[in-house]
Design a protein around this motif. Structure first.
Motif, short mmCIF file in Angstrom:
data_model
loop_
_atom_site.label_atom_id
_atom_site.label_comp_id
_atom_site.label_asym_id
_atom_site.label_seq_id
_atom_site.Cartn_x
_atom_site.Cartn_y
_atom_site.Cartn_z
N THR A 38 98.10 -19.29 102.02
CA THR A 38 97.51 -20.12 100.96
C THR A 38 96.44 -19.32 100.20
O THR A 38 96.34 -19.41 98.97
CB THR A 38 96.93 -21.41 101.57
OG1 THR A 38 98.01 -22.13 102.18
CG2 THR A 38 96.26 -22.29 100.51
N LEU A 39 95.67 -18.54 100.93
CA LEU A 39 94.67 -17.67 100.29
C LEU A 39 95.32 -16.71 99.30
O LEU A 39 94.89 -16.61 98.13
CB LEU A 39 93.94 -16.86 101.38
CG LEU A 39 92.92 -15.84 100.89
CD1 LEU A 39 91.60 -16.54 100.57
CD2 LEU A 39 92.69 -14.73 101.91
N VAL A 40 96.35 -16.02 99.73
CA VAL A 40 96.96 -14.99 98.88
C VAL A 40 97.75 -15.61 97.72
O VAL A 40 97.69 -15.11 96.60
CB VAL A 40 97.85 -14.04 99.71
CG1 VAL A 40 98.60 -13.06 98.81
CG2 VAL A 40 97.00 -13.27 100.72
N ALA A 41 98.44 -16.71 97.97
CA ALA A 41 99.17 -17.36 96.87
C ALA A 41 98.19 -17.84 95.80
O ALA A 41 98.48 -17.77 94.61
CB ALA A 41 99.99 -18.53 97.40
N THR A 42 97.02 -18.30 96.25
CA THR A 42 96.01 -18.76 95.29
C THR A 42 95.47 -17.59 94.47
O THR A 42 95.31 -17.68 93.25
CB THR A 42 94.87 -19.47 96.05
OG1 THR A 42 95.43 -20.52 96.84
CG2 THR A 42 93.83 -20.04 95.09
N LYS A 43 95.23 -16.48 95.14
CA LYS A 43 94.80 -15.26 94.43
C LYS A 43 95.87 -14.83 93.43
O LYS A 43 95.57 -14.51 92.27
CB LYS A 43 94.53 -14.14 95.44
CG LYS A 43 93.96 -12.86 94.84
CD LYS A 43 92.52 -13.05 94.45
CE LYS A 43 91.89 -11.76 93.93
NZ LYS A 43 90.47 -12.01 93.56
N PHE A 84 104.42 -13.67 95.81
CA PHE A 84 105.57 -14.07 94.98
C PHE A 84 105.54 -15.56 94.68
O PHE A 84 105.76 -15.99 93.55
CB PHE A 84 106.87 -13.66 95.69
CG PHE A 84 108.10 -13.92 94.87
CD1 PHE A 84 108.39 -13.12 93.76
CD2 PHE A 84 108.96 -14.95 95.18
CE1 PHE A 84 109.51 -13.35 92.98
CE2 PHE A 84 110.09 -15.19 94.40
CZ PHE A 84 110.36 -14.39 93.31
N ILE A 85 105.24 -16.36 95.71
CA ILE A 85 105.15 -17.81 95.48
C ILE A 85 104.04 -18.15 94.49
O ILE A 85 104.16 -19.05 93.67
CB ILE A 85 104.98 -18.54 96.83
CG1 ILE A 85 106.29 -18.43 97.63
CG2 ILE A 85 104.56 -20.01 96.64
CD1 ILE A 85 106.22 -18.95 99.05
N GLY A 86 102.97 -17.35 94.53
CA GLY A 86 101.84 -17.58 93.64
C GLY A 86 102.05 -17.07 92.22
O GLY A 86 101.20 -17.27 91.36
N GLY A 87 103.16 -16.38 91.97
CA GLY A 87 103.46 -16.01 90.59
C GLY A 87 103.74 -14.55 90.30
O GLY A 87 103.91 -14.18 89.14
N LYS A 107 105.38 -23.14 90.28
CA LYS A 107 105.14 -22.97 88.84
C LYS A 107 105.23 -24.31 88.11
O LYS A 107 104.39 -24.64 87.25
CB LYS A 107 106.20 -22.01 88.30
CG LYS A 107 105.95 -21.47 86.94
CD LYS A 107 107.01 -20.43 86.60
CE LYS A 107 107.05 -20.16 85.11
NZ LYS A 107 108.17 -19.26 84.76
N SER A 108 106.22 -25.12 88.49
CA SER A 108 106.40 -26.41 87.82
C SER A 108 105.23 -27.35 88.13
O SER A 108 104.81 -28.13 87.28
CB SER A 108 107.72 -27.06 88.25
OG SER A 108 107.65 -27.54 89.58
N ARG A 109 104.70 -27.27 89.34
CA ARG A 109 103.55 -28.11 89.68
C ARG A 109 102.30 -27.66 88.94
O ARG A 109 101.51 -28.46 88.47
CB ARG A 109 103.30 -28.07 91.19
CG ARG A 109 104.44 -28.64 92.01
CD ARG A 109 104.63 -30.13 91.81
NE ARG A 109 103.67 -30.93 92.55
CZ ARG A 109 103.62 -32.25 92.52
NH1 ARG A 109 104.48 -32.95 91.78
NH2 ARG A 109 102.73 -32.90 93.24
N LEU A 110 102.12 -26.35 88.87
CA LEU A 110 100.93 -25.81 88.21
C LEU A 110 100.92 -26.19 86.72
O LEU A 110 99.85 -26.38 86.13
CB LEU A 110 100.91 -24.28 88.38
CG LEU A 110 99.58 -23.58 88.22
CD1 LEU A 110 98.50 -24.15 89.13
CD2 LEU A 110 99.74 -22.09 88.49
#
Lengths: 466, 466
Positions: A132-137, A171-174, A426-429
């Motif tokens: 969660t930390l890395v996806a947020t970054k 990757f999940i974070g973008g 991405k769709s949620r963001l």
């Protein structure tokens, strides 16, 4: 090499488990996973790691060597027999992986025999907190880079094998792709790369090194131009090779800047490339990048097409950790609470549901309401501590966020690819208004309690007050 | 689950490897591993991770699924055939694991076929950078804690499976034990633990929870006293249970403080325990500790016996990474250099040896001299860039630091236990004078070049100058 078995836990989980085993082997517990503070002083986090957790839970057991090891730690034979047959048979309720999440609301709830729920605590926290930390970054870096290509290249500075999961979370974070071959292979993430200084050094002659590379690996070829001198050597040689590639029907994909003043060098590079009729050659930049450096490069108009990000991404700097916790909220049907001198650290009792408020356009309004799972519709949410603040919820659509994703130790969710999770994220963001995404003093997303939940919590606080 | 194979690398290593394979498959390279900056603004680092690296190198290969995956990435069939048979067959020269090390000197050198040396780069950096970071942090925490017991309890906040290696590094850096069962089992590290708030919450009644725990797990029993109120509830209940244990011939090991003002609470706790004739009951403290907090607790005279350290240790905060690099220094017998606009980033050419200067008492004098491996004795070292500075070495004992630890892909070192490595580290740290260990502006350990090495480097700088 590490094999994640049920011994991937803290010793005290097993010590406590033995006491439960001797005194209340059939107790049922509910634990909440949540974090207290959004990392990076940001306005949201991206929940990541769920798929890995469920996959591991479904197959979790103690190996023979784990049992042999625990035999040397004063555990009773009957308890060791129990551990030999241990399987996680509980239920898990969770937000969807990739969703935008906020502090102090249950993101995941485990409902299981208390021994099982306790033993898996460490594993859950370990995998969910970090990803969660890395996806947020990653999401923040994506925000700063707009539509430019983002490449994860952090494995060498990652926390050992934690880098494997960092790549997945990035990757999940973008992020668009990774240099990490193993993670790309296992998680089905696009894999890419350029070249290292050592390649050019091994030739001594930079032009010759570029020529060999472009001839043998012409597809997506990126030449690293700063080994000796970016503008006087690397770039002129890259231009020569780009023209040679054209004569063979190939095209140089890009040049990479890895040192010096990237804003200045990118502008000079773009100009020299354009002067050589190489408008299509992209500029790749790397070297201690993060969302702030990329922001600054954008502000200066640096014509960079691809950003390679390493250390800052995979270590989740500067925070380097998410403060996620796992707190008992119910035992055998009775609500439980953990007090604290710090009012913000008081836990929420009981099995719960979280509703997200959507406005008339389906956008996130900016409020999640936590209710007792037993409640149906709620029409008001209360600030957790400020008696003067509450919000009327009747005008919103209410989206329930916690879904049952595991029952009796078996996954209920269809297995999603990493790309599908990234797409969902991405769709949620997209539904989150921009004021929660800015870096400076982002708007604070409201998390409140239903009147019934607040009442139950306050009753428990009073019962334990001194 | 992650299996470390040869695909645990960056894609560009394989891209470059294919070019080497087609153009110079028999080239021999020497690469240097070193870091540029000591983490935590400290005066030294603790080199850690070597045993893991050598073990992995000895068995490294591409799995069938790795090869199948790479077949989808435009690699040539002949090169994929090469990868199928790939084994690391090179030599490794290294400082001993656990030694005190300093920046800008080779800590490890790889001498191998250039393809092999390139493919293993990522793996080496990944394992050595992180473990060296954490062992260094652990060493600093040990320094602040003097002879108190130090317990690693960071797995839940570690970077996923990186926590496995964090535990190992923490022990080598000076910790006494860990809560991490799997790492303790695999690395043979003492394992310990206390209890969680959830245990007490599950009972509701704190006294009853303590009683059951103390009865069933009387050995090394530590009671967590802050679930509801440390001084008004937790401690009185713990004292009751401690006396009950005495009546059964048992002894409470300790009480644990996990929130609030630890200095204040530790003093009050000690007083209450002593007033109850429980002088032997130890005080365990945890909650966001690091070397500075422990220093401050010591200064305030907090009577704490055991420190539990988590996040700050296993994530190596605030740095969160070590900037170790792997640079080509020789190719087919020719010295190679990497230039940089930043003079401190210019690499050192050729195969090298590093000599540590010992004074007449066998203590580290505070100088490591880097020489060409072909040199015998050296009697002077030069500052890398400041022409006015050099040091006469004739009055010192010269200890060569790089030893051949792997030859033709086989380990030469006897296999050491983690405890032996930790013991060695402690013995080496004893030889480092205290002025390098202080936290505020530590003395700078000198790293210099032999006149011959400096001449060779400067010649190469001139040859590549623009």
């Amino acid at each position: 090499m590490l094999n994640i078995t049920a011994a991937y836990t803290d010793l005290y989980q097993l010590t406590m488990a033995q006491v439960y085993f001797k005194t209340k082997p059939d107790g049922t517990a509910i634990f909440d996973y949540y974090f207290r503070r959004i990392p990076f002083k940001g306005g949201y986090a991206i929940f990541t790691g769920l798929k890995n957790v469920l996959e591991i839970l479904e197959n979790l057991e103690f190996s023979d060597s784990d049992i042999a090891y625990l035999e040397t730690h004063n555990f009773e034979p009957s308890f060791l027999e129990y551990l030999k047959k241990f399987r996680f048979q509980g239920s898990v309720y969770s937000s969807m992986e990739g969703d935008v999440v906020f502090p102090n609301r249950p993101i995941l709830q485990v409902e299981a025999n208390i021994i099982e729920a306790q033993i898996v605590e460490t594993l859950l926290l370990n995998l969910l907190n970090f990803q969660t930390l890395v996806a947020t970054k990653a999401s923040r870096i994506r925000h700063s880079a707009f539509n430019n290509i983002l490449l994860d290249m952090g494995l060498r500075r990652a926390h050992a094998t934690g880098g494997y999961y960092a790549t997945r979370a990035a990757f999940i974070g973008g992020f668009d792709s990774t240099s990490n071959v193993k993670a790309a292979e296992d998680f089905d993430i696009p894999c890419s790369g350029t070249m290292a200084h050592s390649f050019i050094q091994s030739y001594g002659d930079e032009l010759e090194a570029f020529r060999d590379f472009a001839r043998i690996r012409p597809i997506n070829c990126v030449l690293l131009v700063d080994t000796y001198n970016t503008l006087k050597s690397g770039l002129p040689n890259a231009i020569t090779v780009a023209h040679e590639m054209e004569s063979r029907g190939d095209r140089l994909f890009g040049v990479r800047l890895d040192s010096g003043d990237l804003a200045y060098l990118a502008k000079k590079t773009r100009q020299l490339l354009n002067d050589a009729n190489l408008e299509y050659v992209k500029i790749v930049a790397s070297n201690q990048l993060d969302e702030y450096v990329i922001n600054s490069l954008k502000e200066q108009g640096a014509p960079i097409d691809v950003y390679g990000v390493g250390t800052e991404l995979v270590t989740g700097k500067p925070d380097a950790s998410l403060d996620g916790v796992y707190k008992l909220s119910e035992y055998n049907g009775d609500p439980r609470i953990k007090l604290s001198e710090n009012i913000l650290k008081i836990s929420l009792p009981s099995k719960k549901q979280v509703f997200r408020m959507l406005d008339e356009n389906g956008m996130f309004y900016g409020a999640d309401a936590i209710a007792l799972a037993s409640e149906g519709a709620i029409n008001k949410m209360m600030h957790p501590f400020d008696r003067t603040k509450n919000l009327d919820l009747t005008r919103f659509q209410h989206e329930p966020l916690l879904k049952k994703v595991m029952e009796s130790g078996k996954r209920l969710l269809p297995i999603q690819s990493t790309a599908e999770i990234a797409e969902y994220s991405k769709s949620r963001l997209t539904l989150l208004p921009p004021e929660y995404k800015r870096f400076q003093n982002p708007h604070i997303y409201k998390v409140g309690l239903s009147p019934n939940l607040k009442e139950e919590r306050d009753k428990l606080i009073d019962a334990h007050k001194f």
